[in-house]
Motif scaffolding. Structure first.
Motif, PDB file in Angstrom:
ATOM      1  N   ILE A 150      -5.593 102.295  74.202  1.00  0.00           N
ATOM      2  CA  ILE A 150      -5.017 101.079  74.426  1.00  0.00           C
ATOM      3  C   ILE A 150      -5.270  99.766  75.294  1.00  0.00           C
ATOM      4  O   ILE A 150      -5.087 100.092  76.654  1.00  0.00           O
ATOM      5  N   GLY A 151      -6.399  99.324  75.601  1.00  0.00           N
ATOM      6  CA  GLY A 151      -6.620  98.028  76.723  1.00  0.00           C
ATOM      7  C   GLY A 151      -7.889  98.116  76.555  1.00  0.00           C
ATOM      8  O   GLY A 151      -8.100  99.221  77.670  1.00  0.00           O
ATOM      9  N   THR A 152      -8.906  97.720  76.937  1.00  0.00           N
ATOM     10  CA  THR A 152     -10.228  98.453  77.291  1.00  0.00           C
ATOM     11  C   THR A 152     -10.785  96.932  78.302  1.00  0.00           C
ATOM     12  O   THR A 152     -12.040  96.685  78.252  1.00  0.00           O
ATOM     13  N   GLY A 153     -10.166  96.620  79.537  1.00  0.00           N
ATOM     14  CA  GLY A 153     -10.430  96.574  81.157  1.00  0.00           C
ATOM     15  C   GLY A 153     -11.683  97.824  81.628  1.00  0.00           C
ATOM     16  O   GLY A 153     -12.316  98.341  80.678  1.00  0.00           O
ATOM     17  N   GLN A 154     -11.789  97.351  82.969  1.00  0.00           N
ATOM     18  CA  GLN A 154     -12.097  98.302  83.927  1.00  0.00           C
ATOM     19  C   GLN A 154     -12.314  99.796  83.249  1.00  0.00           C
ATOM     20  O   GLN A 154     -12.853 100.383  83.005  1.00  0.00           O
ATOM     21  N   ILE A 155     -10.667  99.513  83.347  1.00  0.00           N
ATOM     22  CA  ILE A 155     -10.719 100.953  83.663  1.00  0.00           C
ATOM     23  C   ILE A 155     -10.984 101.367  82.321  1.00  0.00           C
ATOM     24  O   ILE A 155     -10.551 102.912  81.886  1.00  0.00           O
ATOM     25  N   GLY A 156     -10.157 101.164  81.348  1.00  0.00           N
ATOM     26  CA  GLY A 156      -9.974 101.254  80.109  1.00  0.00           C
ATOM     27  C   GLY A 156     -11.790 101.847  78.927  1.00  0.00           C
ATOM     28  O   GLY A 156     -11.829 102.294  78.161  1.00  0.00           O
ATOM     29  N   ALA A 157     -12.633 101.124  80.072  1.00  0.00           N
ATOM     30  CA  ALA A 157     -13.855 100.834  79.541  1.00  0.00           C
ATOM     31  C   ALA A 157     -14.381 102.480  79.714  1.00  0.00           C
ATOM     32  O   ALA A 157     -14.952 103.080  79.458  1.00  0.00           O
ATOM     33  N   ALA A 158     -14.022 102.375  81.303  1.00  0.00           N
ATOM     34  CA  ALA A 158     -14.657 103.950  81.888  1.00  0.00           C
ATOM     35  C   ALA A 158     -14.278 104.695  80.805  1.00  0.00           C
ATOM     36  O   ALA A 158     -14.807 105.733  81.050  1.00  0.00           O
ATOM     37  N   PHE A 159     -12.995 104.574  80.770  1.00  0.00           N
ATOM     38  CA  PHE A 159     -12.295 106.109  79.918  1.00  0.00           C
ATOM     39  C   PHE A 159     -12.918 106.115  78.448  1.00  0.00           C
ATOM     40  O   PHE A 159     -13.485 107.084  78.252  1.00  0.00           O
ATOM     41  N   CYS A 160     -13.552 105.341  77.546  1.00  0.00           N
ATOM     42  CA  CYS A 160     -14.298 105.363  76.421  1.00  0.00           C
ATOM     43  C   CYS A 160     -15.320 106.134  76.926  1.00  0.00           C
ATOM     44  O   CYS A 160     -16.045 106.633  75.625  1.00  0.00           O
ATOM     45  N   LYS A 161     -15.980 105.207  77.515  1.00  0.00           N
ATOM     46  CA  LYS A 161     -17.398 106.023  78.167  1.00  0.00           C
ATOM     47  C   LYS A 161     -17.692 107.974  78.314  1.00  0.00           C
ATOM     48  O   LYS A 161     -18.043 108.318  77.909  1.00  0.00           O
ATOM     49  N   ILE A 162     -16.528 107.961  78.867  1.00  0.00           N
ATOM     50  CA  ILE A 162     -16.199 109.645  79.177  1.00  0.00           C
ATOM     51  C   ILE A 162     -16.258 110.153  77.923  1.00  0.00           C
ATOM     52  O   ILE A 162     -16.370 111.051  78.101  1.00  0.00           O
ATOM     53  N   MET A 163     -14.962 109.727  77.419  1.00  0.00           N
ATOM     54  CA  MET A 163     -14.680 110.618  76.310  1.00  0.00           C
ATOM     55  C   MET A 163     -15.361 109.929  75.343  1.00  0.00           C
ATOM     56  O   MET A 163     -15.429 111.737  73.933  1.00  0.00           O
ATOM     57  N   LEU A 164     -16.324 109.372  75.074  1.00  0.00           N
ATOM     58  CA  LEU A 164     -17.659 109.626  74.480  1.00  0.00           C
ATOM     59  C   LEU A 164     -18.557 110.853  74.632  1.00  0.00           C
ATOM     60  O   LEU A 164     -19.067 111.730  73.416  1.00  0.00           O
ATOM     61  N   GLY A 165     -18.656 110.939  75.927  1.00  0.00           N
ATOM     62  CA  GLY A 165     -19.522 112.047  76.506  1.00  0.00           C
ATOM     63  C   GLY A 165     -19.006 112.910  76.682  1.00  0.00           C
ATOM     64  O   GLY A 165     -20.190 113.912  75.750  1.00  0.00           O
ATOM     65  N   PHE A 166     -17.291 113.012  75.973  1.00  0.00           N
ATOM     66  CA  PHE A 166     -17.365 114.482  75.436  1.00  0.00           C
ATOM     67  C   PHE A 166     -17.547 114.437  74.447  1.00  0.00           C
ATOM     68  O   PHE A 166     -16.744 116.298  73.356  1.00  0.00           O
ATOM     69  N   GLY A 167     -18.297 113.346  73.053  1.00  0.00           N
ATOM     70  CA  GLY A 167     -18.242 113.905  71.629  1.00  0.00           C
ATOM     71  C   GLY A 167     -17.119 113.533  70.762  1.00  0.00           C
ATOM     72  O   GLY A 167     -16.753 113.758  69.780  1.00  0.00           O
ATOM     73  N   CYS A 168     -16.016 112.832  71.857  1.00  0.00           N
ATOM     74  CA  CYS A 168     -15.080 112.466  70.996  1.00  0.00           C
ATOM     75  C   CYS A 168     -15.188 111.042  69.928  1.00  0.00           C
ATOM     76  O   CYS A 168     -16.244 110.547  70.477  1.00  0.00           O
ATOM     77  N   SER A 169     -14.577 110.702  68.789  1.00  0.00           N
ATOM     78  CA  SER A 169     -14.863 109.101  68.949  1.00  0.00           C
ATOM     79  C   SER A 169     -14.050 108.440  69.282  1.00  0.00           C
ATOM     80  O   SER A 169     -12.411 108.437  69.104  1.00  0.00           O
TER      81      SER A 169
END
Length: 332
Positions: A150-169
């Motif tokens: 919920i929220g994809t500013g700079q922190i949210g965007a960084a978090f998204c990229k990390i979780m994609l790296g874990f193989g999450c959807s």
């Protein structure tokens, strides 16, 4: 510029003194927070430097303006603790640090997830007591799990990229969608859809009238039973009472928070010899599936360097009359 720095800890002074060798402001440090009861400390200062839990309401602003303060330099990104309208009406400029190592907070959110899931904090304590049992330490694979952001500013965007790296959807909700994140595999969806579809929900949005108590009984009911909820943004995004009820019923399976709605009376202090009077927080900490950290998500070397340099530059920009993209203005 003569600056009163409030809510100061040893690490604040260390980093500000180091980088102030370049900027050469006159810094006076106070461990006390800035609020309506401590405004007498601002006499003789041109500026105040404040932190997230300082309460800079209209009365505080009226008093510091009367003392001659011309600028408020926040060493934080959020400014919901400041009455922006009152500051503008009194001619006080307000600056913030909009981004200080977004990776620091994003990585801390991941640390909360991993700790809650794999129970490393409990394993650490067991091993110190020579208990090598694996009973009740069962976790789950992050790979393949659905993560809602919920929220994809700079922190949210960084978090998204990390979780994609874990193989999450990764599914996200934000008023402003990022094409870059979409290209990397993040799927944007309505708020309710994100809640309904996620094994883990992580909050990365500011507190506004619209997001205050965004997580409450009604929105928690839309989540999957046993969901993990993570909050590293602002405490007031979550209704603590409703969250406790959801933990008791099992609707919430895990809760990891680095922020708390009433944290200003608690966080950043050593209260180890005190009786905590906040019954909601003590109830939260009694749950075995809750992990609380004391607003330390930002607390990395890189972030403290960025906070110090940006804050000092904001003060210099004000002093020299230079325009700054970090100035906060009233929207009304």
């Amino acid at each position: 510029m003569n600056v009163a720095v409030f809510s100061t800890k040893t690490y604040d002074q260390e980093f500000f003194d180091r980088f102030n060798e370049t900027y050469r402001h006159s810094l006076t440090y106070f461990s006390a927070p800035l609020n309506r009861d401590t405004t007498n400390l601002t006499q003789g200062f041109d500026a105040v430097c404040a932190f997230v839990n300082d309460q800079i309401d209209r009365e505080t602003i009226e008093k510091i303006a009367a003392n001659g303060v011309k600028v408020i330099a926040l060493r934080s990104a959020g400014f919901n603790n400041v009455d922006v309208d009152a500051a503008q009406q009194r001619g006080i400029k307000l600056f913030r640090v909009p981004a200080y190592s977004p990776m620091a907070v994003a990585e801390h959110a991941v640390a909360l997830i991993l700790t809650l899931n794999r129970k490393t904090h409990k394993a650490f304590n067991r091993i110190r007591e020579n208990n090598f049992s694996l009973e009740k330490l069962l976790g789950f694979n992050l790979h393949g799990k659905a993560v809602g952001v919920i929220g994809t500013g700079q922190i949210g965007a960084a978090f998204c990229k990390i979780m994609l790296g874990f193989g999450c959807s990764v599914m996200a909700y934000d008023v402003f969608e990022s094409d870059q994140l979409k290209n990397q595999g993040v799927v944007y969806a309505p708020f309710d859809t994100v809640l309904q579809s996620s094994d883990i929900v992580s909050l990365h949005c500011p507190v506004t009238p619209e997001t205050h108590h965004l997580i409450n009984t009604a929105t928690i009911a839309k989540m999957q039973r046993g969901v993990m909820l993570i909050n590293t943004s602002r405490g007031a995004l979550i209704d603590t009472k409703d969250t406790i009820e959801a933990l008791k019923s099992g609707q919430l399976g895990y809760l990891g928070i680095d922020v708390y709605e009433q944290e200003e009376a608690l966080f950043f202090q050593d209260l180890s010899e005190s009786i905590i009077q906040d019954e909601l927080l003590t109830r939260l900490m009694a749950f075995p599936n809750v992990l609380v950290t004391a607003h330390q998500g930002f607390f990395t070397k890189e972030a403290l360097e960025q906070i110090a340099t940006t804050t000092l530059q904001n003060l210099t920009d004000f002093e020299t009359g230079q325009p700054s993209k970090n100035e906060v203005r009233a929207t009304g």
